[in-house]
Scaffold this motif. Sequence first.
Motif, PDB file in Angstrom:
ATOM      1  N   ASP A 115       0.806  -1.296  -0.075  1.00 52.56           N
ATOM      2  CA  ASP A 115      -0.079  -0.076   0.039  1.00 52.56           C
ATOM      3  C   ASP A 115       0.901   1.018   0.217  1.00 52.56           C
ATOM      4  O   ASP A 115       1.299   1.614   1.127  1.00 52.56           O
ATOM      5  N   GLU A 145       5.347  -9.735  10.706  1.00 54.80           N
ATOM      6  CA  GLU A 145       3.839 -10.551  11.169  1.00 54.80           C
ATOM      7  C   GLU A 145       3.047 -10.239   9.954  1.00 54.80           C
ATOM      8  O   GLU A 145       3.305  -9.557   8.961  1.00 54.80           O
ATOM      9  N   GLY A 146       1.949 -11.012  10.073  1.00 58.16           N
ATOM     10  CA  GLY A 146       0.883 -11.277   8.788  1.00 58.16           C
ATOM     11  C   GLY A 146       0.486  -9.544   8.552  1.00 58.16           C
ATOM     12  O   GLY A 146       0.122  -9.173   7.450  1.00 58.16           O
ATOM     13  N   ARG A 147       0.431  -8.575   9.485  1.00 55.33           N
ATOM     14  CA  ARG A 147      -0.046  -7.284   9.262  1.00 55.33           C
ATOM     15  C   ARG A 147       1.042  -6.580   8.379  1.00 55.33           C
ATOM     16  O   ARG A 147       0.803  -5.650   7.955  1.00 55.33           O
ATOM     17  N   PHE A 191       2.050  -6.625   3.647  1.00 50.53           N
ATOM     18  CA  PHE A 191       1.548  -5.546   2.593  1.00 50.53           C
ATOM     19  C   PHE A 191       1.978  -4.007   2.681  1.00 50.53           C
ATOM     20  O   PHE A 191       1.538  -3.399   2.420  1.00 50.53           O
ATOM     21  N   VAL A 202      -1.026 -17.761   2.285  1.00 47.98           N
ATOM     22  CA  VAL A 202      -0.697 -16.135   2.284  1.00 47.98           C
ATOM     23  C   VAL A 202      -0.833 -15.694   0.519  1.00 47.98           C
ATOM     24  O   VAL A 202      -1.870 -15.069   0.292  1.00 47.98           O
ATOM     25  N   ALA A 240      -4.300 -13.886  -0.785  1.00 48.84           N
ATOM     26  CA  ALA A 240      -4.125 -12.485  -1.442  1.00 48.84           C
ATOM     27  C   ALA A 240      -5.066 -12.565  -2.949  1.00 48.84           C
ATOM     28  O   ALA A 240      -5.348 -11.664  -3.232  1.00 48.84           O
ATOM     29  N   TYR A 250      -4.847   0.381  -5.236  1.00 54.83           N
ATOM     30  CA  TYR A 250      -4.169  -0.509  -4.348  1.00 54.83           C
ATOM     31  C   TYR A 250      -4.536  -2.009  -4.747  1.00 54.83           C
ATOM     32  O   TYR A 250      -3.761  -2.932  -4.896  1.00 54.83           O
TER      33      TYR A 250
END
Lengths: 313, 313
Positions: A134, A213-215, A218, A235, A239, A255
């Motif tokens: 992003d 981490e997962g967050r 992106f 993942v 996505a 995005y």
Amino acid sequence: MRIGLDMMGGDFAPLEAVKGVKVFLESGATDVHLVLIGDEAALAPLLAEAQLDQSKYSVVHSSQVIGMDEHPTKALKEKPQSSISIGFYLLQNGKIDAFISAGNTGAMMVGTFYTIKAIEGIQRPTISTLVPRDGSGYGLLLDVGINADCKPENLVQFAVLGSLYSKHILNNPNPTVGLLNIGEEEGKGNLLAQATYPLLKEHPQLNFIGNVEGRDIFTNKADVIVCEGFTGNVVLKMAESIHDMAVRRHIDDEYMHKFDHETFGGTPVLGVNKPVIIGHGIAKAVAFKNMISLAQKVHESKLVDKIRESLVK
Amino acid sequence: MRIGLDMMGGDFAPLEAVKGVKVFLESGATDVHLVLIGDEAALAPLLAEAQLDQSKYSVVHSSQVIGMDEHPTKALKEKPQSSISIGFYLLQNGKIDAFISAGNTGAMMVGTFYTIKAIEGIQRPTISTLVPRDGSGYGLLLDVGINADCKPENLVQFAVLGSLYSKHILNNPNPTVGLLNIGEEEGKGNLLAQATYPLLKEHPQLNFIGNVEGRDIFTNKADVIVCEGFTGNVVLKMAESIHDMAVRRHIDDEYMHKFDHETFGGTPVLGVNKPVIIGHGIAKAVAFKNMISLAQKVHESKLVDKIRESLVK
């Protein structure tokens, strides 16, 4: 340079493959000669209609096709005249400098391992995916499914391979590396992550920045994110499904559009002796065009040589 | 019934906790008495301002708070007057029937294990998350981070716990169970998934439908999806980040709104002897309200008893 393209691989082959060739040739690439591997009878009318510059390509006939759901090893053995088998034959014998297919992924991996083989010193060749961020370009996540069970030293090699890919193909001069984990601090995570962290931290060739981490996947926290292929594959497919959802729900957001796999085209197999690009089964014209460009870049950047050199340091 | 609520836990406590109590009480729940555990001096003005029905709650003073980043075991030992320590004391001694906190997750887990303990026969208590589906409600994913390394039999118990949760709390009469994996067919995946598949398939209490992939998480392919806590936590945090991205980019879409963790509030710890609900650190009023409702439902449905009964079958 000569790039071989499997014209029969993928759900929309050969039509979309021909379209992709047309887009590529019309984009003005000068020193690339394309070797189109496929059923001559099926290709001839499509190529004629496309009105391509005939000096820019040649056709190599293949009388068989490996289906998307066929058993890889069995199919390669039983179909020596398939487009994938012929592609690897040409690559192994120096008739082409890179090989691309959006066909059976397993057959592409097995073909790679049995013909051009892993670079000496590479324990596990790997495949990656670009992850849209992003705000600023794309990150790289690997492994995304070839290596479901890994040892710490495998993840370290993925980090080295990913860093070289990020540097030479994605133009990041000093790519940061993150370890995908479930906590920020050293010592967090499963046994694999706990054992991998110190190895990444001490590695002289890596710009390791710690856990992500997962967050963070992106975000631009790390240019290269390493994990075993189980989590990476989950993942990746998650996505893709989010992009599909956005398309289905008509979410018009710049995005979200970046998640479109057509943008990437495909992924090179990292850690093998010659450039092999594996495409998504649903590849269309733009994806084929982008895979050809990627193959060109992998060849011209001498990525394979850079990987070899990194191993002797 | 009496529900204990840690008023000091979470980034926006105690103000948002008080607001959540107000929303809950005004929603008309009749037979719930709330036990608000926190600093009396901090709570008094907020409670006065909220003008709550004083017959519906009581305050239990706590003079200490466990911070979000404190070491769980150390903090519980050194802060016996913390809201979390007092909450578990009350729960263990039958003064409350359920305990809720949006505070330090590690301290909540350690407190749970050391006081009310795992149900006999449960190897690994677990936490789950609801996953929004494009179209129809929510699925359940577990484990999401407590158990980073698992054995096949752990995943089987998660499937049983998740099925009971889905049945009794989410009202699915015969919930389907999927194994998170990186391929559709039996035999695919990492060693853990390969070993788990036949156990799930043969289990008499489970409605097992096979493997689900990353792309299936947000569909209704399975009501309950099981995985080890490493992959589950990556998926959870990735999903949260996608919601944050949608908010940041002003994507106004009904499905994307369903990712909002305020909707869920928190997750019960499954497999322990009494209802414990762990909230997200960023919980606000709606999340606190929903956690209280969830605690009520877990208590009233006798979920803990159903889990105990399932073990003797």
